[in-house]
Scaffold this active site. Structure first.
Site, mmCIF file in Angstrom:
data_model
loop_
_atom_site.group_PDB
_atom_site.id
_atom_site.type_symbol
_atom_site.label_atom_id
_atom_site.label_comp_id
_atom_site.label_asym_id
_atom_site.label_seq_id
_atom_site.Cartn_x
_atom_site.Cartn_y
_atom_site.Cartn_z
ATOM 1 C CG HIS A 305 -5.583 -3.535 2.610
ATOM 2 N ND1 HIS A 305 -6.209 -4.592 3.213
ATOM 3 C CD2 HIS A 305 -4.631 -4.068 1.806
ATOM 4 C CE1 HIS A 305 -5.648 -5.721 2.805
ATOM 5 N NE2 HIS A 305 -4.689 -5.434 1.957
ATOM 6 C CG ASP A 363 0.460 -2.811 -4.154
ATOM 7 O OD1 ASP A 363 -0.661 -3.154 -3.762
ATOM 8 O OD2 ASP A 363 1.322 -3.614 -4.551
#
Ligand code: SDX
Length: 428
Positions: A305, A363
């Site tokens: 991320h 996700d």
């Protein structure tokens, strides 16, 4: 510490104000940099660039925490509901009972779409990706609701935002039904927001549909976790599109466009496909090797991320939600979950991932959860976009406050040919 940053160019020194937020990193206001120094900044991917001031969501990437209007997101996921989070993100406070009743009833009054949109769907092949349908249909809403596209009118802004948060689940469910060749199911306003979406997706005329409360609660949590996330790619896209004065429906449709990419909202679909491709825990080492190989474009989807350099707090809630759903269907030894958990364990003990601070993100587990609830992979990013619509609209509303909005127009470092004379064909 001085409240100014100094930049020295040649023998000249320039001061730029440092602005402090309520929490998190301060910023150097470089809005006058070009005017003062005849230089631009350069920051591809905006790794060190703030695009705006915002009071909606704060992410502490080092601690792995996320706050909606100051409330910890994981607490809200356990104690609140998605529509209440929409109110919080839009208006800055959790609603009182009176405010809740007005808001939730107003949303219910907008859940149906214009009947003519059904004809719009017929132009798509049945196998069209539902995100293609969402990008098209959300922008097309501006053609069906011309009475709420004037962004200068606060009342039209209010109506268009409520219309979108109410109608986008209906459009998403229609896209799913269309792919199945099943009849569209109208909204049922006796149900709450997530239950209504479930029934529009899974009810069929031939049978009485029974809401699965565990699934509906899990879906509501998934919506909350995906509702907003500061200035991510799709939110920044919506802000830039809206900065030109584009109508609200067209601006929100650009969010779906950007979210579709596998590096962003498309990662949940890509992560589940990756887990299916790995197939068994014995195959994990070769995929870890591929992910670390600089010559191989393969990345562990659902990992890493830009902001979180610690565990994505949403992934923890998502993992718990995944267990709830799998327990509900009695699939506690779900193969994909076993592969996911083993992959996470191996990766989190691998020097490469530790050094690059790569952790599972939202996700990584969402795909297994949504798949267990009966959604096909093509619907995962649609569900992400359905939820993020609330965040996109919160930022869109924030931009409109006080009419201070300026069109976004970045500059560049030009590296092309110097100005030159045109040469006739005969002389080339
Ligand atoms: C979302 O911004 C948001 O808030 C997004 C989001 C939201 O709610 O809006 O949180 C939703 O988009 C989550 C992210 C979903 N994407 C994926 O899971 C796709 C896989 N992840 C990567 O593509 C990547 O981690 C990104 C895109 C998420 C972040 O990319 P960055 O910040 O630009 O980091 P990078 O690509 O420069 O990676 C840094 C290093 C690189 O190695 P070096 O060049 O330094 O040697 O880490 C490596 C990368 O190669 N790396 C990975 C990796 N992610 C980064 N290596 C293997 N597998 C990965 N998943």
């Amino acid at each position: 510490m001085s409240d100014n940053a100094k930049i020295k160019i040649g023998n000249k020194e320039f001061d730029f104000p440092i602005k402090k937020g309520s929490v998190g990193p301060s910023v150097i206001d470089v809005s006058k940099l070009y005017f003062k120094t005849d230089h631009f900044t350069l920051d591809p991917g905006f790794t060190s660039t703030g695009s705006c001031e915002s009071s909606i969501t704060y992410i502490d990437g080092d601690k792995g925490q996320c706050y909606y209007r100051g409330y910890p997101m994981d607490t809200l996921a356990e104690k609140s509901n998605f529509l209440e989070i929409a109110y919080l993100l839009w208006y800055g406070e959790l609603p009182t009972k009176i405010e809740w009743d007005e808001f939730s009833n107003a949303i219910k009054n907008h859940t149906m779409v214009h009947e003519q949109i059904r004809v719009f769907f017929n132009g798509f092949r049945r196998g069209a990706h539902p995100m293609a349908i969402m990008v098209a249909c959300v922008a097309a809403l501006s053609a069906f609701y011309p009475d709420s596209i004037n962004i200068k009118d606060p009342e039209q802004r209010r109506i268009s935002a409520r219309r979108m948060v109410a109608k986008i689940p209906t459009l998403a469910a229609m896209a799913f039904k269309y792919s199945l060749g099943q009849p569209f199911v109208y909204p049922d306003n006796t149900l709450d927001y997530s239950e209504n979406f479930m029934q529009m997706c899974f009810a069929v005329p031939a049978e009485k549909y029974k809401i699965n409360k565990v699934f509906a609660k899990a879906l509501d949590k998934i919506f909350i976790l995906h509702a907003d996330h500061e200035q991510n790619a799709s939110t920044s896209t919506v802000r830039l599109a809206a900065s030109s004065g584009a109508n609200p429906f067209a601006s929100i449709s650009t969010g779906f466009t950007s979210l579709w990419g596998p590096s962003h909202g498309g990662a949940n679909e890509a992560a589940l496909n990756m887990l299916k491709e790995i197939g068994d825990v014995k195959n994990i080492p070769q995929y870890i090797k591929k992910a670390k190989d600089k010559t191989d474009p393969f990345k562990l989807m659902g990992f890493g991320h830009r902001v979180y350099k610690n565990y994505d707090p949403r992934a923890k809630v998502m993992q718990r939600t995944c267990h709830d759903v799998l327990n509900e269907i009695g699939n506690t030894d779900n193969k994909l979950l076993q592969v996911a958990k083993e992959l996470e364990k191996i990766a989190l003990n691998d020097e490469y991932f530790i050094e690059k601070k790569l952790y599972p993100n939202i996700d990584f587990y969402s795909g297994i959860t949504l798949s267990a609830m009966g959604f096909p992979t093509a619907m995962f990013t649609v569900i992400f976009g359905l939820a993020r619509t609330v965040g996109w609209l919160a930022h869109w509303k924030e931009m409109m406050i006080g009419n201070k909005m300026k069109i976004g127009r970045p500059r560049q470092l030009y590296t092309g040919p110097n100005p030159r004379e045109f040469k006739e064909l005969s002389k080339r």
